[in-house]
Design a protein around this motif. Structure first.
Motif, PDB file in Angstrom:
ATOM      1  N   SER A  28       0.808  -1.228   0.000  1.00 24.55           N
ATOM      2  CA  SER A  28       0.000   0.000   0.000  1.00 24.55           C
ATOM      3  C   SER A  28       0.838   1.273   0.000  1.00 24.55           C
ATOM      4  O   SER A  28       0.347   2.332  -0.410  1.00 24.55           O
ATOM      5  CB  SER A  28      -0.943   0.013   1.212  1.00 24.55           C
ATOM      6  N   ASN A  29       2.091   1.199   0.428  1.00 22.00           N
ATOM      7  CA  ASN A  29       2.920   2.399   0.546  1.00 22.00           C
ATOM      8  C   ASN A  29       3.875   2.607  -0.622  1.00 22.00           C
ATOM      9  O   ASN A  29       4.583   3.620  -0.665  1.00 22.00           O
ATOM     10  CB  ASN A  29       3.715   2.361   1.853  1.00 22.00           C
ATOM     11  N   PHE A  30       3.876   1.649  -1.565  1.00 26.37           N
ATOM     12  CA  PHE A  30       4.730   1.759  -2.745  1.00 26.37           C
ATOM     13  C   PHE A  30       3.916   1.479  -4.001  1.00 26.37           C
ATOM     14  O   PHE A  30       2.918   0.760  -3.966  1.00 26.37           O
ATOM     15  CB  PHE A  30       5.892   0.758  -2.675  1.00 26.37           C
ATOM     16  N   VAL A  31       4.376   2.043  -5.117  1.00 21.40           N
ATOM     17  CA  VAL A  31       3.784   1.764  -6.419  1.00 21.40           C
ATOM     18  C   VAL A  31       4.761   0.923  -7.225  1.00 21.40           C
ATOM     19  O   VAL A  31       5.983   1.113  -7.134  1.00 21.40           O
ATOM     20  CB  VAL A  31       3.445   3.078  -7.169  1.00 21.40           C
ATOM     21  N   TRP A  32       4.232  -0.028  -7.986  1.00 24.73           N
ATOM     22  CA  TRP A  32       5.055  -0.875  -8.853  1.00 24.73           C
ATOM     23  C   TRP A  32       5.242  -0.150 -10.178  1.00 24.73           C
ATOM     24  O   TRP A  32       4.276   0.113 -10.903  1.00 24.73           O
ATOM     25  CB  TRP A  32       4.381  -2.226  -9.052  1.00 24.73           C
ATOM     26  N   GLU A  33       6.480   0.178 -10.525  1.00 29.89           N
ATOM     27  CA  GLU A  33       6.757   0.938 -11.743  1.00 29.89           C
ATOM     28  C   GLU A  33       7.064  -0.004 -12.910  1.00 29.89           C
ATOM     29  O   GLU A  33       7.700  -1.045 -12.724  1.00 29.89           O
ATOM     30  CB  GLU A  33       7.948   1.867 -11.538  1.00 29.89           C
ATOM     31  N   THR A  34       6.639   0.390 -14.090  1.00 27.72           N
ATOM     32  CA  THR A  34       6.896  -0.395 -15.301  1.00 27.72           C
ATOM     33  C   THR A  34       7.697   0.443 -16.291  1.00 27.72           C
ATOM     34  O   THR A  34       7.324   0.594 -17.453  1.00 27.72           O
ATOM     35  CB  THR A  34       5.585  -0.876 -15.936  1.00 27.72           C
ATOM     36  N   THR A  35       8.801   1.017 -15.808  1.00 23.62           N
ATOM     37  CA  THR A  35       9.628   1.876 -16.640  1.00 23.62           C
ATOM     38  C   THR A  35      10.338   1.061 -17.716  1.00 23.62           C
ATOM     39  O   THR A  35      10.546  -0.144 -17.592  1.00 23.62           O
ATOM     40  CB  THR A  35      10.683   2.600 -15.793  1.00 23.62           C
ATOM     41  N   ALA A  36      10.746   1.752 -18.772  1.00 27.21           N
ATOM     42  CA  ALA A  36      11.414   1.102 -19.898  1.00 27.21           C
ATOM     43  C   ALA A  36      12.863   0.775 -19.555  1.00 27.21           C
ATOM     44  O   ALA A  36      13.451   1.332 -18.624  1.00 27.21           O
ATOM     45  CB  ALA A  36      11.367   2.012 -21.120  1.00 27.21           C
ATOM     46  N   ASN A  37      13.454  -0.130 -20.340  1.00 25.45           N
ATOM     47  CA  ASN A  37      14.855  -0.482 -20.173  1.00 25.45           C
ATOM     48  C   ASN A  37      15.760   0.716 -20.455  1.00 25.45           C
ATOM     49  O   ASN A  37      15.515   1.481 -21.396  1.00 25.45           O
ATOM     50  CB  ASN A  37      15.230  -1.590 -21.156  1.00 25.45           C
ATOM     51  N   PRO A  38      16.838   0.879 -19.679  1.00 28.05           N
ATOM     52  CA  PRO A  38      17.885   1.803 -20.095  1.00 28.05           C
ATOM     53  C   PRO A  38      18.692   1.157 -21.215  1.00 28.05           C
ATOM     54  O   PRO A  38      18.461  -0.009 -21.540  1.00 28.05           O
ATOM     55  CB  PRO A  38      18.721   1.951 -18.822  1.00 28.05           C
ATOM     56  N   PRO A  39      19.629   1.873 -21.820  1.00 27.96           N
ATOM     57  CA  PRO A  39      20.434   1.271 -22.894  1.00 27.96           C
ATOM     58  C   PRO A  39      21.087  -0.032 -22.447  1.00 27.96           C
ATOM     59  O   PRO A  39      21.731  -0.096 -21.408  1.00 27.96           O
ATOM     60  CB  PRO A  39      21.485   2.349 -23.179  1.00 27.96           C
ATOM     61  N   GLY A  40      20.886  -1.088 -23.237  1.00 33.20           N
ATOM     62  CA  GLY A  40      21.500  -2.371 -22.942  1.00 33.20           C
ATOM     63  C   GLY A  40      20.813  -3.181 -21.866  1.00 33.20           C
ATOM     64  O   GLY A  40      21.285  -4.258 -21.508  1.00 33.20           O
ATOM     65  N   GLY A  41      19.680  -2.686 -21.342  1.00 32.89           N
ATOM     66  CA  GLY A  41      18.965  -3.402 -20.294  1.00 32.89           C
ATOM     67  C   GLY A  41      18.210  -4.600 -20.837  1.00 32.89           C
ATOM     68  O   GLY A  41      17.855  -4.650 -22.019  1.00 32.89           O
ATOM     69  N   ARG A  42      17.949  -5.576 -19.972  1.00 39.26           N
ATOM     70  CA  ARG A  42      17.223  -6.784 -20.407  1.00 39.26           C
ATOM     71  C   ARG A  42      16.215  -7.168 -19.337  1.00 39.26           C
ATOM     72  O   ARG A  42      16.183  -8.311 -18.858  1.00 39.26           O
ATOM     73  CB  ARG A  42      18.220  -7.917 -20.656  1.00 39.26           C
ATOM     74  N   VAL A  43      15.367  -6.222 -18.968  1.00 32.71           N
ATOM     75  CA  VAL A  43      14.416  -6.428 -17.889  1.00 32.71           C
ATOM     76  C   VAL A  43      13.030  -5.966 -18.324  1.00 32.71           C
ATOM     77  O   VAL A  43      12.887  -5.050 -19.141  1.00 32.71           O
ATOM     78  CB  VAL A  43      14.861  -5.659 -16.617  1.00 32.71           C
ATOM     79  N   GLU A  44      12.004  -6.615 -17.787  1.00 31.69           N
ATOM     80  CA  GLU A  44      10.621  -6.172 -17.979  1.00 31.69           C
ATOM     81  C   GLU A  44       9.998  -6.025 -16.589  1.00 31.69           C
ATOM     82  O   GLU A  44       9.685  -7.019 -15.933  1.00 31.69           O
ATOM     83  CB  GLU A  44       9.813  -7.171 -18.807  1.00 31.69           C
ATOM     84  N   TYR A  45       9.845  -4.780 -16.161  1.00 31.61           N
ATOM     85  CA  TYR A  45       9.250  -4.533 -14.850  1.00 31.61           C
ATOM     86  C   TYR A  45       7.748  -4.780 -14.900  1.00 31.61           C
ATOM     87  O   TYR A  45       7.085  -4.439 -15.885  1.00 31.61           O
ATOM     88  CB  TYR A  45       9.536  -3.106 -14.391  1.00 31.61           C
ATOM     89  N   THR A  46       7.217  -5.358 -13.831  1.00 32.70           N
ATOM     90  CA  THR A  46       5.821  -5.801 -13.813  1.00 32.70           C
ATOM     91  C   THR A  46       4.947  -4.916 -12.933  1.00 32.70           C
ATOM     92  O   THR A  46       5.442  -4.244 -12.021  1.00 32.70           O
ATOM     93  CB  THR A  46       5.741  -7.243 -13.285  1.00 32.70           C
ATOM     94  N   THR A  47       3.656  -4.937 -13.189  1.00 37.59           N
ATOM     95  CA  THR A  47       2.700  -4.274 -12.309  1.00 37.59           C
ATOM     96  C   THR A  47       2.599  -5.048 -11.002  1.00 37.59           C
ATOM     97  O   THR A  47       3.028  -6.204 -10.901  1.00 37.59           O
ATOM     98  CB  THR A  47       1.315  -4.206 -12.956  1.00 37.59           C
ATOM     99  N   GLN A  48       2.002  -4.424  -9.989  1.00 36.09           N
ATOM    100  CA  GLN A  48       1.856  -5.111  -8.714  1.00 36.09           C
ATOM    101  C   GLN A  48       0.993  -6.361  -8.851  1.00 36.09           C
ATOM    102  O   GLN A  48       1.344  -7.427  -8.324  1.00 36.09           O
ATOM    103  CB  GLN A  48       1.250  -4.184  -7.656  1.00 36.09           C
ATOM    104  N   SER A  49      -0.123  -6.245  -9.569  1.00 36.28           N
ATOM    105  CA  SER A  49      -1.022  -7.396  -9.701  1.00 36.28           C
ATOM    106  C   SER A  49      -0.334  -8.542 -10.440  1.00 36.28           C
ATOM    107  O   SER A  49      -0.460  -9.710 -10.052  1.00 36.28           O
ATOM    108  CB  SER A  49      -2.309  -6.990 -10.415  1.00 36.28           C
ATOM    109  N   ASP A  50       0.406  -8.228 -11.503  1.00 33.64           N
ATOM    110  CA  ASP A  50       1.118  -9.269 -12.242  1.00 33.64           C
ATOM    111  C   ASP A  50       2.240  -9.874 -11.399  1.00 33.64           C
ATOM    112  O   ASP A  50       2.472 -11.091 -11.443  1.00 33.64           O
ATOM    113  CB  ASP A  50       1.692  -8.709 -13.543  1.00 33.64           C
ATOM    114  N   ALA A  51       2.923  -9.021 -10.635  1.00 36.97           N
ATOM    115  CA  ALA A  51       4.002  -9.524  -9.785  1.00 36.97           C
ATOM    116  C   ALA A  51       3.469 -10.456  -8.701  1.00 36.97           C
ATOM    117  O   ALA A  51       4.077 -11.487  -8.402  1.00 36.97           O
ATOM    118  CB  ALA A  51       4.759  -8.357  -9.153  1.00 36.97           C
TER     119      ALA A  51
END
Length: 325
Positions: free
Chosen positions: A39-62
């Motif tokens: 409840s005190n944090f938001v799940w961010e789905t920001t884009a990859n920085p250069p060379g990144g290989r991550v997909e950040y998820t929403t809270q519900s998906d996580a």
């Protein structure tokens, strides 16, 4: 009866004492334990920085994928360790959270049992307003890459800022004194970085020891970061016990990193209100660049794509995150 001069001295002493106490003593504002994070944090789905290989998820998906787990005094954030990725996939799923509240003067205590480890990982705890990049400054409380010790604490500023080489009353080693950065963490400027003097503060050694406590104190005059390993008998009882008040002025242990405000680095123009961010990046401009030098096999992107089981230990386990104002 006091003379006028003694009354003046007494008044000045009282004011100085009050100022010091106000700057050093803080009361518990937010106690994040287990489900409090949800409840005190938001799940961010920001884009990859250069060379990144991550997909950040929403809270519900996580939550549904068990990348986030909260129960009792346990809060877990982890990287997916089951999927083999193709080139068309956005990246390996991970979690990035940001506090709903922003802070200026405060103390934050991070009680951590385990941090992400492994080739390709870039775990970080930091404070920034990421809606504006580093335009309001950035403080990296702890971060590191690829199991390569030590961890680092870093100050990034939008305007001209240099740290003194000596006299900073810190245990760590300064590896950069030019804090100014023009864009974001991916612009190649390492900022005013300080390496931790403790192998127990990062990676597999940190985890094998049961973790420990990172603490940041930010005031208008300085930013200080401490670390105590689990089992360290010098950790203040207020830190290890989650006390309702914290008095940093009573601590005898110097911080691992100390960034003072001065004529060469004015915090009033360089540091504004910040959120607390916790995330695990994969590859990217630091972990990717240091991948081979860290003794990791192949290339970072290929490794992340093809070795899901290598990320079984790429998770955070927080016992608590306490914010004091």
């Amino acid at each position: 009866m006091h003379s006028a001069s003694s009354l003046l001295l007494t008044t000045l002493a009282s004011l100085l004492s009050a100022t010091y106490v106000h700057a050093a003593t803080y009361s518990l504002h937010q106690n994040n334990v287990g489900t409090d994070f949800l409840s005190n944090f938001v799940w961010e789905t920001t884009a990859n920085p250069p060379g990144g290989r991550v997909e950040y998820t929403t809270q519900s998906d996580a939550l549904s994928a068990n990348l986030t787990y909260a129960h009792g005094d346990t809060f877990i954030m982890r990287v997916d360790d089951t999927a083999t990725l193709s080139a068309s996939d956005a990246g390996r799923k991970s979690v990035r959270i940001k506090s709903n509240e922003q802070y200026t003067t405060h103390v934050a205590v991070f009680d951590i049992r385990h941090m992400p480890q492994g080739c390709g990982t870039w775990p970080a705890i930091w404070e920034v307003d990421d809606t504006v990049g580093v335009a309001h400054g950035e403080v990296d409380i702890m971060e590191g890459v690829n199991n390569h010790s030590p961890g680092y604490s870093t100050l990034h500023t939008p305007n001209s800022c240099t740290m003194p080489t000596n006299g900073r009353n810190q245990k760590g080693t300064a590896v950069g004194n030019d804090c100014s950065s023009t864009t974001t963490e991916s612009d190649g400027n390492n900022g005013c970085s300080v390496s931790s003097p403790f192998s127990s503060s990062y990676g597999p050694t940190f985890n094998a020891n049961g973790g420990g406590w990172f603490v940041i104190e930010r005031t208008s005059s300085a930013v200080s970061i401490w670390f105590w390993a689990r089992g360290d008998d010098t950790v203040p009882a207020a830190v290890s016990g989650g006390a309702s008040t914290i008095d940093t002025g009573s601590w005898s242990t110097p911080p691992i990193a100390n960034f003072p405000s001065s004529s060469t680095c004015d915090f009033s123009t360089n540091l504004k209100s910040h959120n607390i961010i916790i995330n695990t990046m994969l590859c990217g401009p630091w972990a990717g660049e240091r991948y081979s030098a860290s003794g990791c096999p192949g290339t970072c992107i290929d490794y992340v794509n093809s070795n899901p089981s290598a990320f079984t230990d790429a998770y955070w386990d927080f016992a608590a995150l306490r914010v004091y104002l």
